[in-house]
Motif scaffolding. Structure first.
Motif, mmCIF file in Angstrom:
data_model
loop_
_atom_site.group_PDB
_atom_site.id
_atom_site.type_symbol
_atom_site.label_atom_id
_atom_site.label_comp_id
_atom_site.label_asym_id
_atom_site.label_seq_id
_atom_site.Cartn_x
_atom_site.Cartn_y
_atom_site.Cartn_z
ATOM 1 N N ASP A 32 32.305 28.319 33.846
ATOM 2 C CA ASP A 32 31.697 28.706 35.118
ATOM 3 C C ASP A 32 32.624 28.372 36.290
ATOM 4 O OD1 ASP A 32 29.450 29.740 36.674
ATOM 5 O OD2 ASP A 32 29.155 27.662 37.313
ATOM 6 N N ASN A 33 33.215 27.193 36.258
ATOM 7 C CA ASN A 33 34.140 26.801 37.331
ATOM 8 C C ASN A 33 35.332 27.752 37.425
ATOM 9 O OD1 ASN A 33 32.554 24.623 38.044
ATOM 10 N ND2 ASN A 33 33.710 23.164 36.832
ATOM 11 N N GLU A 34 35.868 28.133 36.274
ATOM 12 C CA GLU A 34 36.995 29.069 36.268
ATOM 13 C C GLU A 34 36.565 30.462 36.735
ATOM 14 O OE1 GLU A 34 40.316 28.499 35.790
ATOM 15 O OE2 GLU A 34 39.645 26.417 35.851
ATOM 16 N N MET A 35 35.410 30.898 36.300
ATOM 17 C CA MET A 35 34.934 32.233 36.677
ATOM 18 C C MET A 35 34.667 32.329 38.172
ATOM 19 S SD MET A 35 35.066 34.205 34.089
ATOM 20 C CE MET A 35 34.116 35.610 34.629
ATOM 21 N N GLN A 36 34.221 31.245 38.770
ATOM 22 C CA GLN A 36 33.930 31.280 40.198
ATOM 23 C C GLN A 36 35.204 31.370 41.039
ATOM 24 O OE1 GLN A 36 30.870 31.998 41.035
ATOM 25 N NE2 GLN A 36 30.377 31.729 38.879
ATOM 26 N N LYS A 37 36.357 31.115 40.428
ATOM 27 C CA LYS A 37 37.632 31.253 41.128
ATOM 28 C C LYS A 37 38.087 32.713 41.208
ATOM 29 C CE LYS A 37 39.323 26.714 39.679
ATOM 30 N NZ LYS A 37 40.343 26.031 38.853
ATOM 31 N N ILE A 38 37.499 33.551 40.345
ATOM 32 C CA ILE A 38 37.884 34.963 40.328
ATOM 33 C C ILE A 38 37.559 35.594 41.675
ATOM 34 C CG2 ILE A 38 37.275 37.215 39.330
ATOM 35 C CD1 ILE A 38 37.097 35.854 36.639
ATOM 36 N N ASN A 39 38.447 36.447 42.100
ATOM 37 C CA ASN A 39 38.310 37.199 43.349
ATOM 38 C C ASN A 39 38.420 36.307 44.587
ATOM 39 O OD1 ASN A 39 38.211 39.939 44.102
ATOM 40 N ND2 ASN A 39 36.186 39.620 44.978
ATOM 41 N N THR A 40 39.124 35.196 44.430
ATOM 42 C CA THR A 40 39.406 34.333 45.584
ATOM 43 C C THR A 40 40.868 34.511 45.972
ATOM 44 O OG1 THR A 40 40.041 32.425 44.240
ATOM 45 C CG2 THR A 40 37.699 32.619 44.833
ATOM 46 N N VAL A 41 41.283 33.821 46.989
ATOM 47 C CA VAL A 41 42.652 33.948 47.494
ATOM 48 C C VAL A 41 43.675 33.609 46.412
ATOM 49 C CG1 VAL A 41 44.279 33.049 49.208
ATOM 50 C CG2 VAL A 41 41.884 33.434 49.826
ATOM 51 N N ASP A 42 43.370 32.625 45.564
ATOM 52 C CA ASP A 42 44.324 32.183 44.534
ATOM 53 C C ASP A 42 44.405 33.125 43.339
ATOM 54 O OD1 ASP A 42 44.819 29.956 46.082
ATOM 55 O OD2 ASP A 42 43.331 28.729 45.050
ATOM 56 N N TYR A 43 43.482 34.042 43.205
ATOM 57 C CA TYR A 43 43.431 34.950 42.076
ATOM 58 C C TYR A 43 43.555 36.390 42.565
ATOM 59 C CZ TYR A 43 42.129 31.409 38.673
ATOM 60 O OH TYR A 43 42.131 30.338 37.830
ATOM 61 N N PHE A 44 43.853 37.257 41.643
ATOM 62 C CA PHE A 44 43.978 38.673 41.963
ATOM 63 C C PHE A 44 42.618 39.245 42.363
ATOM 64 C CE2 PHE A 44 44.042 43.154 40.639
ATOM 65 C CZ PHE A 44 45.110 43.593 41.394
ATOM 66 N N LYS A 45 42.576 39.911 43.480
ATOM 67 C CA LYS A 45 41.331 40.523 43.951
ATOM 68 C C LYS A 45 41.335 42.003 43.578
ATOM 69 C CE LYS A 45 40.191 37.669 47.900
ATOM 70 N NZ LYS A 45 39.661 37.704 49.248
ATOM 71 N N SER A 46 40.223 42.432 43.002
ATOM 72 C CA SER A 46 40.096 43.841 42.658
ATOM 73 C C SER A 46 38.643 44.156 42.381
ATOM 74 C CB SER A 46 40.936 44.179 41.427
ATOM 75 O OG SER A 46 40.359 43.580 40.273
ATOM 76 N N ASN A 47 38.360 45.436 42.244
ATOM 77 C CA ASN A 47 37.009 45.853 41.867
ATOM 78 C C ASN A 47 36.669 45.368 40.462
ATOM 79 O OD1 ASN A 47 36.620 47.095 44.308
ATOM 80 N ND2 ASN A 47 37.200 49.130 43.573
ATOM 81 N N ALA A 48 37.677 45.354 39.592
ATOM 82 C CA ALA A 48 37.465 44.889 38.222
ATOM 83 C C ALA A 48 37.098 43.411 38.195
ATOM 84 C CB ALA A 48 38.705 45.140 37.381
ATOM 85 N N SER A 49 37.742 42.607 39.033
ATOM 86 C CA SER A 49 37.431 41.176 39.042
ATOM 87 C C SER A 49 36.022 40.935 39.588
ATOM 88 C CB SER A 49 38.473 40.386 39.838
ATOM 89 O OG SER A 49 38.465 40.751 41.198
ATOM 90 N N ILE A 50 35.620 41.729 40.567
ATOM 91 C CA ILE A 50 34.256 41.613 41.096
ATOM 92 C C ILE A 50 33.244 41.995 40.014
ATOM 93 C CG2 ILE A 50 32.613 42.580 42.761
ATOM 94 C CD1 ILE A 50 35.013 42.898 44.690
ATOM 95 N N GLU A 51 33.538 43.078 39.295
ATOM 96 C CA GLU A 51 32.630 43.515 38.222
ATOM 97 C C GLU A 51 32.541 42.473 37.118
ATOM 98 O OE1 GLU A 51 32.137 47.159 35.027
ATOM 99 O OE2 GLU A 51 33.481 47.419 36.719
ATOM 100 N N LEU A 52 33.681 41.900 36.747
ATOM 101 C CA LEU A 52 33.697 40.846 35.723
ATOM 102 C C LEU A 52 32.863 39.651 36.165
ATOM 103 C CD1 LEU A 52 34.773 39.556 33.096
ATOM 104 C CD2 LEU A 52 36.744 38.783 34.434
ATOM 105 N N LEU A 53 33.053 39.224 37.392
ATOM 106 C CA LEU A 53 32.308 38.075 37.906
ATOM 107 C C LEU A 53 30.812 38.364 37.937
ATOM 108 C CD1 LEU A 53 32.385 35.233 39.045
ATOM 109 C CD2 LEU A 53 32.786 36.213 41.308
ATOM 110 N N ASN A 54 30.426 39.532 38.362
ATOM 111 C CA ASN A 54 29.010 39.908 38.400
ATOM 112 C C ASN A 54 28.402 39.919 37.002
ATOM 113 O OD1 ASN A 54 28.975 40.120 41.179
ATOM 114 N ND2 ASN A 54 29.368 42.324 41.176
ATOM 115 N N LYS A 55 29.136 40.462 36.028
ATOM 116 C CA LYS A 55 28.643 40.489 34.647
ATOM 117 C C LYS A 55 28.521 39.070 34.082
ATOM 118 C CE LYS A 55 29.976 45.128 33.332
ATOM 119 N NZ LYS A 55 30.730 45.969 32.397
ATOM 120 N N PHE A 56 29.516 38.257 34.381
ATOM 121 C CA PHE A 56 29.450 36.874 33.910
ATOM 122 C C PHE A 56 28.256 36.147 34.518
ATOM 123 C CE2 PHE A 56 30.225 32.371 34.646
ATOM 124 C CZ PHE A 56 30.342 31.936 33.350
ATOM 125 N N ASN A 57 28.077 36.264 35.820
ATOM 126 C CA ASN A 57 26.967 35.578 36.485
ATOM 127 C C ASN A 57 25.625 36.031 35.937
ATOM 128 O OD1 ASN A 57 28.585 33.986 38.127
ATOM 129 N ND2 ASN A 57 28.621 35.476 39.777
#
Length: 108
Positions: A32-57
């Motif tokens: 969960d901690n790692e997934m919450q880092k997705i789509n932040t400044v330190d990670y690659f931002k994209s529509n795919a990362s947003i979709e992945l995060l939403n599915k994970f949540n």
């Protein structure tokens, strides 16, 4: 033929379930901690990362429910061990030790 409950075996199974539940919780927290880092400044931002995060949540709630069920079943076994040991006249030391352990886990 009467069958008797082997308190040590049931206690061992309960402890295994407790350990599994604790490990599941630790792993889920790390993921969960790692997934919450997705789509932040330190990670690659994209529509795919947003979709992945939403599915994970959306699905992570099910993982947490499952680990809680494992924990609840372990506590259930502990409670039954206490009840049966009282009914069958187990030693007061054993009953006190088991009850203390059970109450400590409830206070978690």
């Amino acid at each position: 033929m009467k069958e008797y409950i082997d308190y040590e075996n049931v206690t061992r199974i309960s402890n295994e379930l407790k350990d599994i539940s604790t490990k599941m919780e630790e792993i889920l927290t790390l993921i969960d901690n790692e997934m919450q880092k997705i789509n932040t400044v330190d990670y690659f931002k994209s529509n795919a990362s947003i979709e992945l995060l939403n599915k994970f949540n959306a699905s992570s709630k099910n993982f947490y429910k499952f680990y809680k069920e494992v924990e609840v079943n372990s506590l259930y076994l502990d409670r039954k061990i206490i009840e049966y040991s009282i009914r069958t006249g187990a030693s007061s030391d054993y009953i006190n030790e088991t009850t203390t352990s059970y109450l400590e886990r409830l206070g978690k």
